[in-house]
Scaffold this motif. Sequence first.
Motif, PDB file in Angstrom:
ATOM      1  N   TRP A 189     -12.062  -0.302  -6.407  1.00  0.00           N
ATOM      2  CA  TRP A 189     -10.829  -0.714  -7.084  1.00  0.00           C
ATOM      3  C   TRP A 189     -10.463  -2.168  -6.819  1.00  0.00           C
ATOM      4  CZ3 TRP A 189      -6.590   3.668  -6.850  1.00  0.00           C
ATOM      5  CH2 TRP A 189      -7.132   4.846  -7.392  1.00  0.00           C
ATOM      6  N   TYR A 199       1.827  -0.163  -4.960  1.00  0.00           N
ATOM      7  CA  TYR A 199       1.266   1.193  -4.989  1.00  0.00           C
ATOM      8  C   TYR A 199       2.293   2.095  -4.325  1.00  0.00           C
ATOM      9  CZ  TYR A 199      -2.568   4.700  -4.516  1.00  0.00           C
ATOM     10  OH  TYR A 199      -3.370   5.813  -4.592  1.00  0.00           O
ATOM     11  N   THR A 231      -8.886   3.057   2.073  1.00  0.00           N
ATOM     12  CA  THR A 231     -10.110   2.559   1.434  1.00  0.00           C
ATOM     13  C   THR A 231      -9.773   1.602   0.296  1.00  0.00           C
ATOM     14  OG1 THR A 231     -11.282   4.589   2.006  1.00  0.00           O
ATOM     15  CG2 THR A 231     -12.229   3.245   0.259  1.00  0.00           C
ATOM     16  N   VAL A 232      -8.746   1.927  -0.486  1.00  0.00           N
ATOM     17  CA  VAL A 232      -8.292   1.009  -1.535  1.00  0.00           C
ATOM     18  C   VAL A 232      -7.901  -0.335  -0.927  1.00  0.00           C
ATOM     19  CG1 VAL A 232      -6.529   0.582  -3.282  1.00  0.00           C
ATOM     20  CG2 VAL A 232      -7.525   2.863  -3.061  1.00  0.00           C
ATOM     21  N   THR A 233      -7.147  -0.284   0.155  1.00  0.00           N
ATOM     22  CA  THR A 233      -6.693  -1.517   0.804  1.00  0.00           C
ATOM     23  C   THR A 233      -7.869  -2.363   1.273  1.00  0.00           C
ATOM     24  OG1 THR A 233      -4.654  -0.447   1.521  1.00  0.00           O
ATOM     25  CG2 THR A 233      -5.281  -2.462   2.676  1.00  0.00           C
ATOM     26  N   SER A 265     -10.824  -2.399   0.108  1.00  0.00           N
ATOM     27  CA  SER A 265     -11.496  -2.933  -1.071  1.00  0.00           C
ATOM     28  C   SER A 265     -10.760  -4.149  -1.621  1.00  0.00           C
ATOM     29  CB  SER A 265     -11.602  -1.850  -2.144  1.00  0.00           C
ATOM     30  OG  SER A 265     -12.220  -2.328  -3.304  1.00  0.00           O
ATOM     31  N   SER A 312       0.827  -1.207   0.000  1.00  0.00           N
ATOM     32  CA  SER A 312       0.000   0.000   0.000  1.00  0.00           C
ATOM     33  C   SER A 312       0.860   1.254   0.000  1.00  0.00           C
ATOM     34  CB  SER A 312      -0.896  -0.036   1.246  1.00  0.00           C
ATOM     35  OG  SER A 312      -1.338   1.237   1.608  1.00  0.00           O
ATOM     36  N   PRO A 350     -12.541   4.819  -4.549  1.00  0.00           N
ATOM     37  CA  PRO A 350     -11.516   3.803  -4.275  1.00  0.00           C
ATOM     38  C   PRO A 350     -12.089   2.492  -3.754  1.00  0.00           C
ATOM     39  CG  PRO A 350     -11.506   5.491  -2.567  1.00  0.00           C
ATOM     40  CD  PRO A 350     -12.401   5.997  -3.665  1.00  0.00           C
ATOM     41  N   GLU A 351     -13.298   2.531  -3.216  1.00  0.00           N
ATOM     42  CA  GLU A 351     -13.920   1.311  -2.713  1.00  0.00           C
ATOM     43  C   GLU A 351     -14.287   0.337  -3.835  1.00  0.00           C
ATOM     44  OE1 GLU A 351     -17.270   4.276  -3.384  1.00  0.00           O
ATOM     45  OE2 GLU A 351     -15.212   4.328  -2.599  1.00  0.00           O
ATOM     46  N   VAL A 361       0.002   0.208  -9.367  1.00  0.00           N
ATOM     47  CA  VAL A 361      -1.195   0.998  -9.082  1.00  0.00           C
ATOM     48  C   VAL A 361      -0.821   2.476  -9.123  1.00  0.00           C
ATOM     49  CG1 VAL A 361      -3.030   1.497  -7.422  1.00  0.00           C
ATOM     50  CG2 VAL A 361      -2.151  -0.842  -7.639  1.00  0.00           C
ATOM     51  N   GLN A 362      -1.465   3.208  -9.997  1.00  0.00           N
ATOM     52  CA  GLN A 362      -1.354   4.662 -10.119  1.00  0.00           C
ATOM     53  C   GLN A 362      -0.022   5.142 -10.701  1.00  0.00           C
ATOM     54  OE1 GLN A 362      -4.246   6.062 -10.310  1.00  0.00           O
ATOM     55  NE2 GLN A 362      -4.093   7.546  -8.662  1.00  0.00           N
TER      56      GLN A 362
END
Length: 285
Positions: free
Chosen positions: A245, A63, A17-19, A21, A7, A242-243, A87-88
């Motif tokens: 992803w 990420y 929130t990404v994590t 998800s 992360s 982000p939820e 990621v990104q």
Amino acid sequence: MKVTYASFGESVGFVATVTHSIQDAADEAGVELSVLDNQNDAATAVDNARQAATTQPDVFIEYSGNADSNSRIASLMADADIPVIAVQYPIEGAPLFAIDNTRVGQVGGEYLADAAQDKFGDATPAALIVTLPQGGPIQLDRSDGAKEAISEVYPDIEFSEVDSRSDAAVGRQLAADFLTSHPDEPVIIWTHVDSVALGVVAAVEASGRDDVLVMSTGGDAAAFPEIRKAGTPLVGTVGLFPETWGPVLIDLAERVAAGDDVPDVTRPEKIEVISADNIDELYPE
């Protein structure tokens, strides 16, 4: 299948929130997931990648926003023969899951300019772009997209650009200084992230002015109470959701592990302004 996810930094609400998800999607898919926290630090990201390489996951999801560390991570994973999903921020040889940041800026800039026309009529406002130059292409693409969209509505507008250093207090002071230097004209302020936007909003509210509009970026839940507040200068935030992803990233990981062809770049599908008009539909309290 084993996946290790590093992360960007769990202290950042959006990233957390990404994590969550990804964790939920991995549980749903029966994927064994390990999570590491890069703590928004290049050296930590490399150390985490080195640790991940020793555990031999089927796929490593990275990420990390530092180009130098991402280059080293690419070498580490290549030596360990572990496929990577970035990621990104790009990593050489890895498929990339990333927002179209120019589009993100355009969506916010267009919404802000339209709101300004509705509120200010034909008057061209003074424009402040609060951005993060050291964030590299991601941040520059966002601010350039915002300026492009605003200029479509206000061809003669002049922009002042400032560096928030990703600090809400800095954003608040920069906004206060700009308002002081533009006392007699309407003002629009575009910001690159919700945490800074809240500092900007605080400066506007402290000024007592009702001729200022603020647009944010991210869709962090921390901004939702302000968006819901009557009379706020914050017209909205460009939601990146982000939820949503996690399922896409876990699906990509399964396909990469299986040796399937995947696109060089995968974009999150949902980008939308979250405003007082739709927030209760998108995020019911």
